[in-house]
Every structure is written in structure tokens, then in C-alpha cells.
Design an enzyme around this catalytic site. Sequence first.
Site: not given
Ligand code: IVH
Length: 722
Positions: A50, A52, A97-98, A131, A133, A135, A242, A306, A330, A439, A460, A466
Site C-alpha cells: 500500500d 509503495d 532505489s530500483l 536474485e 529481492k 524485504d 548484493y 541486473k 515485483k 456538455c 468529448c 465543453c
Molecule cells: S540492488 C543501485 N538487490 O530494494 C541498486 N536491492 O527498491 C542497488 N533490495 O534499496 C540495489 N534485495 O534495499 C538490490 N537483491 C537486491 C535487493 C535489493 C532487496 C532492496 C534494497 C534497495 C531496494 C530498491
Amino acid sequence: MGTDLGMDAIAVEDLTDDQARVELQRLAAEIAHHDALYHGKDQPEITDADYDALKRRNDAIEAQFPQLVRTDSPSQRVGAAPVGIFAQVVHARPMLSLDNAFSDEDVQDFVGSVYRFLGQLPDGSIAFTAEPKIDGLSMSLRYENRRLVTAATRGDGTTGENVTANIRTIQEIPETLPADAPDVVEVRGEVYMAKSDFLALNAQMEAEGKQAYVNPRNTASGSLRQLDAKVTASRKLRFFAYAWGEMSVMPADTQSGMTEVFRRWGFPVNPMTRRLGSVEEILGHYREIGLERADLDYDIDGVVYKVDRLDLQARLGFRSRSPRWATAHKFPAEQAFTTVEAIDIQVGRTGALTPVARLTPVTVGGVVVTNATLHNADYIEGIGNAGQRIREDGHDIRIGDTVIVQRAGDVIPQVLDVLIEKRPDGLAKYNFPTQCPVCGSHAVREKNEKTGKLDSVTRCTGGFVCRAQAVEHIKHFVSRNAFDIEGLGTKQVDFFFESDDPALMIRTAPDIFTLKERQERSITKLENIDGFGRVSVRKLFDAIDARREIALNRFIFALGIRHVGETTAKLLARSYGSYQDFAMAMEASAPKFGDAWNELNAIEGIGEVVAASIVEFFKEPRNLEVVQRLLAEVRPLDAEAPVASDSPVAGKTVVFTGSLERFTRDEAKARAEGLGAKVAGSVSKKTDYVVAGPGAGSKLDKARELGVSVMTEDEWLELIGG
Ligand code: IVH
């Protein structure tokens, strides 16, 4: 405070300026509230999905209304600002961030964009790592002379919190590195709490009669931010490496090589990391990880892809907040059943009719949903953008149907499917309106000239007739990044628009500039009207007069041409220099072929759809009439190319021609523009440099003819410093 879905049902592209402004204000406040809860007390009220979604909606609205971006917008920060109990650490390299991908198509687009940017055919030759992600919380671990010296949270991406003492309690994080490690090393990764440890901790909390924790991530975050490291030590935290920040020497030249080095140095790296080639392989691994997800002892919310080779990562570089070489795929969002009580139609600024399903309130992922967008007529019918059947069996949506709603990539909930077995007998098919509900003008679906197919949006045809569209246009015209007329807010625009008095009414933008004169000749005086005093009237007229000269980009933006936002307006102003040149070029572009049209399309950042929209605007006599009346009142000032850096090419105009061998066109343009140069599509007297590769033809001839300096790719690289 739950997630207020106030205006969520309105598709972003159909928000009016005022709605967008209010919505951005609401989102900034709401996100700040959740940030404070999340970072300060580690007791969030909404799910991460939510949260996000709120951020994504904020981003989407800002992309549509760049003039409304607030200084306190969450987009201006990467995470929440540190709360200040811990000392601050400025990261040697920012922690970014990604970007997110939500579908297989998004992943295909990501992979495609990597190949395109690098100028290669998508032949599967570029390897990607995939790989989970994790949390958790991202952490930057700095080692100097092979000893851990600082551990810092991400914070706002630039500055984080110094949590070194607490990090030292995590057994999985090495205190020292082997002798062959470089002098300066920053290992980055995710600190997390295992699900089993989280459950055990909660069982203990319960036994002690204390309040249970919400989820492993927030518990991990709370544990790390304890001032007493003994508390952190008692909570088992873990780590996956990572990524990296500053490195005095790079120990490997691939992403997978780097994680392998980290593993050798004693850091845990995720065992599900793979090095893969094709999109099919990548998606296959995503599904495999998805199947394993429930059995893992830690929470993951997607899969990160990546580009493996670091030289390619370097070439791909970064956008403002995220790398071009990575994306986070996601996992899908949550769903629920409910019924459609009604279908309403909303009319936006561009005249688009958007159907909205009013739903029996239902909770999806912890948030009450009452509206869902139905996008357009086809969507209700069960037909997708490409003409394909959508939803299980392509069923249409009817008032009274039971539907599955989903909240995913956007905060606007979607109707995912219809439960046809629950459809009561005799439900009538929904008839999409053929008239504008505001209108009464015909509402039509335009034909795409290229494909011959009907556009998905019903619009329209009323244009300025309008009222919804006309009044919204004036609001746009006076808005902050357009004419910015103080004293002409929403309320005042509505008042002048509704007025039938010839001395007061403003029905089109030029009327703003004749208001004072009409007032002077009339007996109805504005200052005698409620809400306007003598002083405010004088101020308003001064504010209007102050805009009789205006920057060209603002003037173009204010015209409200479809698809021409602030950025495009700036590009146009910079490219054409004066309004006269711009208007002449648009007139000459009318047939949609020839030099003028090609030049418009060659502007970096302007695609064919945008180009066509501008040309169409200048073909419409009613628009030309309004522009003419406007030009009788205001003078757009000529634009100057800004000098953005101290590079020798800053402020210069460059044309790339022939085949480039050291980089792709996109890459060459991005580099040049990053240094403050302007990249043009054709050679003219204004061109400073022509960079010619093999096979250069007429542009090279033209450059020679005009005496423009011509250089090879290598000479260019030398000029810009490699
Ligand atoms: S790479 C420049 N790899 O996701 C990019 N991030 O949404 C460096 N995260 O801030 C991030 N697992 O906290 C990367 N395997 C993974 C990850 C990962 C979790 C988190 C990380 C980042 C956020 C981005």
C-alpha cells in the site's frame, strides 16, 4: 489513519490541475505520516504494498503535472530523512532505489531497453543476474584497511544513520576482511530478520504479555535502531550482500563476480542468485523463486535483475534515482471479490471519458476499496489494447456483476475478472455513452491514422464548448509553471468563467488580458464584488500585466497542447528559439513529411505521437484564432540555450551523423546532454560541432558548406574528456 482513497478512482491522466494539486498535497502528507510511523516507531499502519502504491501514484501524477511537484514531495527523497538519534553518515556513493516491473511485458521492455541503449540486437548475448529481492533494510558497510569502520542505513539515499555498534552484533557480518581485500571497501546489502526468529520473538512477546510486532522487516528496523546494542544483539538479525559503494580497487568485473568475492570474504550471498541470458530464462527463474517464496525463511517481494558485466553497467548509467541496468520484478498484489453497484463517467481536461466502477466496499490488502477504474469502453467490453480478449473468458462487465478487484502497480484498483457464474439473470449490458455527460457533445473514439484502428479512449468533441474542458484549460494556462498569474486561482477562474457579464467573463485565455480594459469601460466594477477588494483588484491587474512578456517555454506549455508538458515545451523553446520560428516550423510540418517535420521529430525527447499532436494543434483554426488573440496581448521572449556545466561542450549544439562505433546514438546523446550540450538532428548555422562516423552523407556536406567544425568520434571523446 487508513489509506484515504479519496480521488484514487480518477485515472491520473484525467485529473484536473486542481484535483492533482490537492491529491499531491494529500499524498505528501499521508506518505510523511507513514514514514514517521515506519521509521520512528516501527509500527506501520499500512502494508508495504500500500505504501509503495501511494508513492507510485505520487510519481505518476508528478509525471503528468510536472509543474505541481511540491518541495516536500516524497519523490524528492529516496527514503525518509533520518530521525536524528544516531549520528549522520554521508554516503561515499549515493544509495539508490530500483525501478519496478510488474509484468512479463515490463521485464521484456527492461531487457529490450538495455539492448537498445547499448545499440545491440536483442540476441541474448547480454547476461543478467537474477536474485530474490529481500524485504529488509539496505545497509552500507565500510571497511578501511580491512576493518569494519562504519555501518550506515540508507536514510534519504545521500545521508544515513550510523548504526555501526548495532551492526557489529550481527554474527553474519565479518568484522575484518582477508588480507587480499582492497584498502577501501563498501559492501552493501540487506539486513533482515528470519521469519522463524520473528515468530519466536513474537511468541516470547506474547508470553510476556507485550504487544506483538507487525512484520519481520519493521522488527529488524526497530532492532537496529536501538540505542542499546545489547537489545540488537538479542534479536537475531541476518544479512545478504548484493551491491557495493566505494571500492579502492575493483576485485571483479561482473556483478556475479563481485558477489562471489563477497562470499569469499565471508559475507552471506543469496543462494538463489543465477546468471541468465534470455528473457525466457529470467522469467522462468522468477516463477521458480515465486514457487519457493512461501517456504523461504525470509520475506521477499520480488526478483531483482541486473546486467552482469560492470563495463555495461557503467555505460548504461543512472536515471535520477535508479540505475538503467537493473530492475525489480515485483510479485503480484492482493485481490478480493465485490460487486459493481454503478458505473460513472468522469470527464478530464483533455476530454477523455473515463468509466469508474462504484463498488460495494471491500478490503483488499488492508485497505477499503470503493472505486475501481474501468479504463475505457473496450475494457468494459472485455477487449484489451491490442484487440485481444482480456479476463478469463473475455466477459464484459455489467452493473450488478460480482468481480475480482486487485490493487497492484498503481493505487487505482483494477477489476481483474468477472465471476460469470454469479451473474444474476437479466443483467443488461453496459452501454458506453456516445455523448459527453458534461456538455452533451458527441463523444467519439478517434481513429489511429497509422493502424486504422479505433483509439481506446472516448473523447468529448466539445473542445472549448465543453465547459469541463474550457475551464480546465484556463486553470492550466494560469498555473504556476505556465503564466503563473497570482490572484487567478481556481475559485476566481470559476467565477470569471461562469459570469455572463461582458465586463467580467473569461471564456478563453486571451480574455484575461482584456479584462482590465473591459472593466475600465464598464459600470460593473470588480472591486464591488464579494471576494475582490480594491487592493486585490489592483494586484490582479498588475499580476496580469507582469505577464505580457513571457518566457517562450512557458508560453508553449500554457497552450495546453495534448502531450506537451513542461519538459517538451522547454525542448521546443530551446530548439526553435523564437515563437515565430516555432509557429512557422509547425505550419510547415502540417503535411507530416519534409524537412520541418523531420526536424521536429529529430528533437531528442519528442516522439511521433507528440510531434503529431503539436502539428494537429496548429492545424485547428479555432486554436489559431485563440493564439492570434493571445499574441495581440502578450509577447513570448526568445529562448536562450542554458549553459549547464563547465564542460567545453556546455551550451554548444552538436549533430551526430554517420554510424557511430564507440557508442549508440542514445548513449552519445545522453552523454552530450549530460554535459550541457544540445543535440540537434540537422545541421544549420547554429551548429557548433558535427561528429561524423563512417558513412556520413548530406549532413557532413552541409557542415562543410557552412564551415561548421567537423570531428571524428575519437576527437569528440577527447574533447569531452573520454
Ligand atoms: S540492488 C543501485 N538487490 O530494494 C541498486 N536491492 O527498491 C542497488 N533490495 O534499496 C540495489 N534485495 O534495499 C538490490 N537483491 C537486491 C535487493 C535489493 C532487496 C532492496 C534494497 C534497495 C531496494 C530498491
